[in-house]
Scaffold this motif. Structure first.
Motif, short mmCIF file in Angstrom:
data_model
loop_
_atom_site.label_atom_id
_atom_site.label_comp_id
_atom_site.label_asym_id
_atom_site.label_seq_id
_atom_site.Cartn_x
_atom_site.Cartn_y
_atom_site.Cartn_z
N LYS A 59 0.76 -1.04 -0.05
CA LYS A 59 0.03 0.09 -0.05
C LYS A 59 0.77 1.08 0.00
O LYS A 59 0.48 2.26 -0.57
CB LYS A 59 -1.06 0.03 1.39
CG LYS A 59 -2.13 -0.86 1.15
CD LYS A 59 -2.91 -1.00 2.64
CE LYS A 59 -3.87 -2.03 2.51
NZ LYS A 59 -4.77 -1.74 3.60
N LEU A 60 1.97 1.22 0.88
CA LEU A 60 2.63 2.36 0.90
C LEU A 60 3.46 2.67 -0.59
O LEU A 60 3.68 4.05 -0.88
CB LEU A 60 3.69 2.15 1.96
CG LEU A 60 3.34 2.48 3.41
CD1 LEU A 60 4.29 2.06 4.43
CD2 LEU A 60 2.71 3.78 3.63
N LYS A 61 4.02 1.64 -1.29
CA LYS A 61 4.44 1.80 -2.54
C LYS A 61 3.57 2.42 -3.48
O LYS A 61 4.01 3.15 -4.36
CB LYS A 61 5.10 0.26 -2.90
CG LYS A 61 6.08 0.32 -3.94
CD LYS A 61 6.42 -1.01 -4.22
CE LYS A 61 7.73 -1.04 -5.15
NZ LYS A 61 8.42 -2.21 -5.30
N ALA A 62 2.35 2.09 -3.44
CA ALA A 62 1.41 2.66 -4.56
C ALA A 62 0.72 3.95 -4.16
O ALA A 62 0.22 4.48 -4.75
CB ALA A 62 0.23 1.44 -4.65
N TYR A 63 1.16 4.24 -2.68
CA TYR A 63 0.32 5.46 -2.26
C TYR A 63 0.63 6.35 -3.03
O TYR A 63 1.69 7.00 -3.53
CB TYR A 63 0.68 5.54 -0.69
CG TYR A 63 -0.18 6.78 -0.03
CD1 TYR A 63 -1.45 6.40 0.29
CD2 TYR A 63 0.18 8.03 -0.17
CE1 TYR A 63 -2.21 7.56 0.80
CE2 TYR A 63 -0.39 9.04 0.45
CZ TYR A 63 -1.74 8.80 0.93
OH TYR A 63 -2.41 9.72 1.52
N ARG A 64 -0.53 7.43 -3.33
CA ARG A 64 -0.26 8.79 -3.77
C ARG A 64 -1.23 9.87 -3.26
O ARG A 64 -2.32 9.47 -2.81
CB ARG A 64 -0.53 8.63 -5.50
CG ARG A 64 0.36 7.94 -6.03
CD ARG A 64 1.65 8.40 -6.04
NE ARG A 64 2.69 7.65 -7.12
CZ ARG A 64 3.45 6.82 -6.72
NH1 ARG A 64 3.47 6.30 -5.28
NH2 ARG A 64 4.51 6.13 -7.35
N ALA A 65 -0.90 11.13 -3.13
CA ALA A 65 -1.63 11.90 -2.56
C ALA A 65 -1.52 13.35 -3.44
O ALA A 65 -0.65 13.52 -4.09
CB ALA A 65 -1.09 12.57 -1.01
N THR A 66 -2.69 13.74 -4.14
CA THR A 66 -2.87 14.87 -5.03
C THR A 66 -3.46 15.77 -4.34
O THR A 66 -4.23 15.74 -3.57
CB THR A 66 -3.69 14.23 -6.25
OG1 THR A 66 -4.92 14.03 -5.65
CG2 THR A 66 -2.78 13.05 -6.59
#
Length: 148
Positions: A37-44
């Protein structure tokens, strides 16, 4: 009578060990999913006028920057740089909150690691151990008065 007391104490210790082992096993088994999950996490985040859109990863590093064509007419070079910086900072703050939330799914809310993510204070990583050892770190000059 002493033999019965020893058995009761041993039973209690075994029960406690089993509880701790189960907690650790749940924590450890969740780490693989958390890592994914952390590897794929994105905040926009978008700029207030919507002309700038940024995405950051779990560490708050910029991974994507989108600029609407109108941005070139709306900002000076310095103004554009400042607005991008502000937008990335908001996205990084959102990423910090998101990562804290993901960590809290696996780790206890009051764990040193989760608290550290909220406060960015290294002392929070060892607070539980400091309490057990009755250790109080010496105050630093850059700490707010309440933390001392």
């Amino acid at each position: 009578m002493a033999q019965s007391s020893d058995r009761d104490a041993n039973w209690a210790l075994r029960e406690r060990f089993a509880q701790v082992h189960d907690q650790y096993t749940r924590l450890r088994s969740g780490m693989g999913d958390l890592q994914t999950k952390l590897k794929a996490y994105r905040a926009t985040e978008k700029s207030r006028d919507g002309l700038i859109k940024v995405a950051v990863d779990a560490r708050g590093r910029l991974v994507k920057l989108e600029l609407e064509p109108a941005v070139l007419r709306s900002y000076s070079a310095a103004g554009l740089a400042e607005e991008i910086t502000k937008t990335v900072a908001r996205a990084a703050d959102a990423a910090g909150a998101g990562v804290t939330s993901l960590m809290a799914e696996v780790m206890p809310q009051d764990s040193g690691a989760v608290t550290f993510l909220r406060t960015n204070d290294m002392n929070d990583l060892l607070k539980r151990h400091d309490d057990i050892m009755d250790y109080r770190p010496e105050p630093r000059g850059d700490e707010p008065e309440a933390a001392r």
